[in-house]
Write a protein that holds these residues in place. Structure first.
Motif, PDB file in Angstrom:
ATOM      1  N   PRO A  14      80.756 -11.573 -51.352  1.00  0.00           N
ATOM      2  CA  PRO A  14      80.027 -10.326 -51.099  1.00  0.00           C
ATOM      3  C   PRO A  14      79.948 -10.000 -49.602  1.00  0.00           C
ATOM      4  CG  PRO A  14      78.800 -11.748 -52.593  1.00  0.00           C
ATOM      5  CD  PRO A  14      79.927 -12.563 -52.029  1.00  0.00           C
ATOM      6  N   TRP A  15      80.367  -8.785 -49.256  1.00  0.00           N
ATOM      7  CA  TRP A  15      80.379  -8.360 -47.844  1.00  0.00           C
ATOM      8  C   TRP A  15      79.002  -8.469 -47.202  1.00  0.00           C
ATOM      9  CZ3 TRP A  15      77.259  -4.499 -46.101  1.00  0.00           C
ATOM     10  CH2 TRP A  15      76.707  -3.644 -47.070  1.00  0.00           C
ATOM     11  N   TRP A  16      77.958  -8.146 -47.992  1.00  0.00           N
ATOM     12  CA  TRP A  16      76.610  -8.136 -47.431  1.00  0.00           C
ATOM     13  C   TRP A  16      76.118  -9.534 -47.081  1.00  0.00           C
ATOM     14  CZ3 TRP A  16      73.440 -10.825 -50.645  1.00  0.00           C
ATOM     15  CH2 TRP A  16      73.831 -10.919 -51.983  1.00  0.00           C
ATOM     16  N   GLN A  17      76.630 -10.559 -47.769  1.00  0.00           N
ATOM     17  CA  GLN A  17      76.261 -11.930 -47.408  1.00  0.00           C
ATOM     18  C   GLN A  17      76.882 -12.314 -46.069  1.00  0.00           C
ATOM     19  OE1 GLN A  17      77.068 -14.816 -50.457  1.00  0.00           O
ATOM     20  NE2 GLN A  17      75.613 -13.905 -51.883  1.00  0.00           N
ATOM     21  N   ALA A  18      78.139 -11.934 -45.873  1.00  0.00           N
ATOM     22  CA  ALA A  18      78.811 -12.235 -44.610  1.00  0.00           C
ATOM     23  C   ALA A  18      78.148 -11.475 -43.459  1.00  0.00           C
ATOM     24  CB  ALA A  18      80.289 -11.896 -44.705  1.00  0.00           C
ATOM     25  N   LEU A  19      77.883 -10.194 -43.673  1.00  0.00           N
ATOM     26  CA  LEU A  19      77.246  -9.395 -42.631  1.00  0.00           C
ATOM     27  C   LEU A  19      75.831  -9.894 -42.368  1.00  0.00           C
ATOM     28  CD1 LEU A  19      77.321  -7.130 -40.617  1.00  0.00           C
ATOM     29  CD2 LEU A  19      76.856  -5.504 -42.476  1.00  0.00           C
ATOM     30  N   GLY A  20      75.135 -10.267 -43.426  1.00  0.00           N
ATOM     31  CA  GLY A  20      73.795 -10.822 -43.266  1.00  0.00           C
ATOM     32  C   GLY A  20      73.805 -12.122 -42.479  1.00  0.00           C
ATOM     33  N   ALA A  21      74.754 -12.991 -42.780  1.00  0.00           N
ATOM     34  CA  ALA A  21      74.856 -14.258 -42.052  1.00  0.00           C
ATOM     35  C   ALA A  21      75.137 -14.003 -40.573  1.00  0.00           C
ATOM     36  CB  ALA A  21      75.948 -15.132 -42.660  1.00  0.00           C
ATOM     37  N   HIS A  22      76.036 -13.075 -40.301  1.00  0.00           N
ATOM     38  CA  HIS A  22      76.363 -12.726 -38.914  1.00  0.00           C
ATOM     39  C   HIS A  22      75.120 -12.188 -38.196  1.00  0.00           C
ATOM     40  CE1 HIS A  22      78.540 -11.284 -35.470  1.00  0.00           C
ATOM     41  NE2 HIS A  22      78.197 -10.031 -35.727  1.00  0.00           N
ATOM     42  N   ALA A  23      74.394 -11.306 -38.848  1.00  0.00           N
ATOM     43  CA  ALA A  23      73.197 -10.719 -38.249  1.00  0.00           C
ATOM     44  C   ALA A  23      72.109 -11.775 -38.027  1.00  0.00           C
ATOM     45  CB  ALA A  23      72.672  -9.580 -39.120  1.00  0.00           C
ATOM     46  N   VAL A  24      71.987 -12.727 -38.949  1.00  0.00           N
ATOM     47  CA  VAL A  24      70.992 -13.789 -38.808  1.00  0.00           C
ATOM     48  C   VAL A  24      71.334 -14.701 -37.625  1.00  0.00           C
ATOM     49  CG1 VAL A  24      70.092 -15.893 -39.908  1.00  0.00           C
ATOM     50  CG2 VAL A  24      70.143 -13.738 -41.173  1.00  0.00           C
ATOM     51  N   ILE A  25      72.610 -14.960 -37.402  1.00  0.00           N
ATOM     52  CA  ILE A  25      73.010 -15.743 -36.226  1.00  0.00           C
ATOM     53  C   ILE A  25      72.520 -15.041 -34.956  1.00  0.00           C
ATOM     54  CG2 ILE A  25      74.987 -16.516 -34.838  1.00  0.00           C
ATOM     55  CD1 ILE A  25      76.474 -16.914 -37.582  1.00  0.00           C
ATOM     56  N   HIS A  26      72.736 -13.726 -34.893  1.00  0.00           N
ATOM     57  CA  HIS A  26      72.269 -12.955 -33.740  1.00  0.00           C
ATOM     58  C   HIS A  26      70.744 -12.994 -33.625  1.00  0.00           C
ATOM     59  CE1 HIS A  26      75.752 -10.994 -31.896  1.00  0.00           C
ATOM     60  NE2 HIS A  26      76.294 -11.090 -33.095  1.00  0.00           N
ATOM     61  N   GLY A  27      70.079 -12.785 -34.739  1.00  0.00           N
ATOM     62  CA  GLY A  27      68.623 -12.807 -34.725  1.00  0.00           C
ATOM     63  C   GLY A  27      68.071 -14.155 -34.292  1.00  0.00           C
ATOM     64  N   GLY A  28      68.723 -15.228 -34.695  1.00  0.00           N
ATOM     65  CA  GLY A  28      68.311 -16.562 -34.276  1.00  0.00           C
ATOM     66  C   GLY A  28      68.404 -16.744 -32.774  1.00  0.00           C
ATOM     67  N   PHE A  29      69.502 -16.260 -32.192  1.00  0.00           N
ATOM     68  CA  PHE A  29      69.633 -16.325 -30.740  1.00  0.00           C
ATOM     69  C   PHE A  29      68.523 -15.545 -30.051  1.00  0.00           C
ATOM     70  CE2 PHE A  29      73.998 -17.930 -31.124  1.00  0.00           C
ATOM     71  CZ  PHE A  29      74.074 -18.777 -30.018  1.00  0.00           C
ATOM     72  N   VAL A  30      68.265 -14.326 -30.519  1.00  0.00           N
ATOM     73  CA  VAL A  30      67.230 -13.497 -29.892  1.00  0.00           C
ATOM     74  C   VAL A  30      65.864 -14.165 -30.006  1.00  0.00           C
ATOM     75  CG1 VAL A  30      65.976 -11.307 -30.060  1.00  0.00           C
ATOM     76  CG2 VAL A  30      68.477 -11.319 -30.080  1.00  0.00           C
ATOM     77  N   ALA A  31      65.512 -14.647 -31.187  1.00  0.00           N
ATOM     78  CA  ALA A  31      64.215 -15.293 -31.376  1.00  0.00           C
ATOM     79  C   ALA A  31      64.077 -16.531 -30.498  1.00  0.00           C
ATOM     80  CB  ALA A  31      64.011 -15.658 -32.848  1.00  0.00           C
ATOM     81  N   PHE A  32      65.122 -17.326 -30.443  1.00  0.00           N
ATOM     82  CA  PHE A  32      65.089 -18.555 -29.649  1.00  0.00           C
ATOM     83  C   PHE A  32      64.976 -18.252 -28.153  1.00  0.00           C
ATOM     84  CE2 PHE A  32      67.214 -22.011 -27.330  1.00  0.00           C
ATOM     85  CZ  PHE A  32      66.423 -23.069 -27.716  1.00  0.00           C
ATOM     86  N   ILE A  33      65.801 -17.327 -27.675  1.00  0.00           N
ATOM     87  CA  ILE A  33      65.831 -17.029 -26.238  1.00  0.00           C
ATOM     88  C   ILE A  33      64.583 -16.263 -25.798  1.00  0.00           C
ATOM     89  CG2 ILE A  33      67.073 -15.741 -24.442  1.00  0.00           C
ATOM     90  CD1 ILE A  33      69.680 -16.448 -26.081  1.00  0.00           C
TER      91      ILE A  33
END
Length: 107
Positions: free
Chosen positions: A38-57
């Motif tokens: 499912p495309w939305w799972q891949a896009l969601g995973a990509h977005a979560v990686i970004h969100g993790g960086f933002v939250a951490f930094i």
């Protein structure tokens, strides 16, 4: 604020290029998804990686959650051909500037 913005852009560069990889870059596209994934799972995973960086930094989980939502929407617009790569990247960098400003001045 400049240092925070710098590290958010570094996180973006890592998450959008080497950590995205060929699989997520292709699978996140709803117009040409990888069959059986499912495309939305891949896009969601990509977005979560970004969100993790933002939250951490930035040190604020809610800024990471905002990044997830806006990154998902922006990349989906790019994948559907509604915006180009340069606009996509400009939106992402503008978000990083907004997160840095909010984290330093508004909280």
């Amino acid at each position: 604020m400049i240092a925070l913005f710098f590290w958010l852009v570094v996180g973006h560069a890592l998450a959008d290029y080497p950590l995205q990889g060929d699989f997520l870059a292709k699978a996140k596209n709803r117009t040409a998804p990888i069959p059986g994934f499912p495309w939305w799972q891949a896009l969601g995973a990509h977005a979560v990686i970004h969100g993790g960086f933002v939250a951490f930094i930035a040190g604020y989980i809610w800024l990471g959650l905002a990044e997830i939502v806006l990154h998902f929407i922006t990349d989906d617009l790019k994948c559907r051909g509604k915006i180009g790569l340069n606009t996509d990247q400009a939106i992402h960098i503008a978000c990083k500037a907004a997160w840095a400003f909010i984290a330093v001045w508004a909280l």
